[in-house]
Design an enzyme around this catalytic site. Structure first.
Site: not given
Ligand code: TYM
Length: 329
Positions: A111, A194, A197
């Protein structure tokens, strides 16, 4: 029954990466475990959304969660910001989180590189808030993609550290819920990296057939193998990774063989992949739009979810306060 916690940041529509990283086997997961699925709206504030965008994205993700089969009668579905106890636990955990270790996390360093104009304290302490989300329900398992591996490792570290400091065996160390497989990284369509969004390389659960086809047909490839049984370069491997999650094994084998024999036509591969992706998302896409139109239902789900989540969160924070030494006179 184990407790499972899963979160997704509401920063746009969900894509195939989110689905296969965190939501695959939802139905089975929620039946076999005590599941808490939440929308990480506090986390999304690190990028400063407008109030309208924030609300819109939260609603979208809630509808998408439900459309993917999460059942509010079985699982607890809630908004992070509806559970203020999370912020108290976050504050308490922050006292035991060291600046150095936070600065060294890959996502923070990323970031800093990508948005040097907005390196806020929320970004630095992001893994602490995530740890609070997880351990507030004392989760045993967390379904996440490969990109969240380090954050999960930090959650374990903070849980362990709390136990060590207060000489208790209170928090469990949360492990990835990976369906018995390695953590997955769904690639984008731009050749490397990867699916994300904001990367402009994603296929969303709301995309229609035409959009999917257009995106897949544009995916980066090369001029094709020139030697038998050649190793695949990353952009081609990525197409197969996507096939692995949406296509039949016989389809995958067919194209792998074509590749090995230098007979592959990427146009055919992409056409098949687009069709298979569409087959996969079509039923979800239809449900998203129906659910989104039903404000009363969404309100009810969020309200009931918040109540259930708070019950568990209030209990944890009460016990944590006692362990730390906050006591009434
Ligand atoms: P976020 O919102 O970026 O993504 C949500 C979930 O999707 C998975 N993910 C992916 N998995 C495989 N390949 C990809 N290209 C890919 N892009 C996204 C992420 O690994 C995630 O599981 N920090 C977290 C949100 C969060 C969270 C938590 C998750 C906040 N608190 C507590 C679990 C438990 C995040 O930004 O995910």
């Amino acid at each position: 029954m184990e407790t499972v916690v899963s979160g997704i940041r509401p920063t746009g529509n969900l894509h195939l990466g989110n689905y296969f990283g965190a939501m695959k086997n939802f139905l089975k997961m929620q039946q076999e475990n005590n599941c808490y699925f939440f929308i990480a709206d506090y986390h999304s504030l690190t990028t400063h959304p407008t109030p309208a965008d924030l609300h819109g994205s939260v609603k979208q993700v809630l509808a998408e969660y439900l459309a993917c089969g999460l059942d509010p009668e079985i699982a607890t579905i809630y908004l992070q910001s509806d559970v203020p106890e999370v912020t108290e636990l976050y504050l308490l955990l922050n006292m035991n989180a060291y600046i150095g270790e936070l600065e060294r996390t890959t996502s923070f360093k990323d970031k800093v590189r990508k948005q040097p104009e907005n390196v806020n304290a929320g970004l630095l302490t992001y893994p602490v808030l995530m740890a609070a989300d997880i351990i507030i329900h004392n989760a045993a398992k967390v379904p996440v993609g490969k990109d969240q591996e380090q954050n999960l490792e930090m959650a374990r570290k903070f849980a362990r550290r709390f136990n060590n400091i207060y000489k208790v065996d209170y928090f469990r160390e949360p492990q990835p819920y990976n369906f018995g497989e390695a953590l997955i990284k769904i690639p984008g369509l731009d050749g490397t990296g990867k699916m994300g969004k904001s990367e402009g390389n994603g296929i969303f659960l709301v995309d229609n057939e035409k959009q999917i086809k257009k995106k897949v047909m544009r995916a980066v490839t090369d001029s094709g193998p020139t030697e038998m049984n050649a190793e695949m370069p990353e952009p081609i491997q990525n197409l197969f990774t996507l096939m692995n999650v949406v296509s039949e094994q016989s389809t995958i084998d067919f194209f792998k063989e074509k590749y090995a024999k230098c007979e592959i036509r990427y146009g055919d591969l992409k056409k098949q992949l687009a069709e298979d992706i569409n087959m996969f998302v079509a039923p979800i896409r239809e449900k998203i739009n129906d659910i989104k139109a039903n404000d009363d239902y969404l309100r009810k789900v969020a309200k009931e979810g918040a109540e259930k989540a708070r019950e568990s969160a209030i209990k944890t924070v009460k016990e944590v306060r006692e362990i730390i030494g906050f006591k009434p006179f």
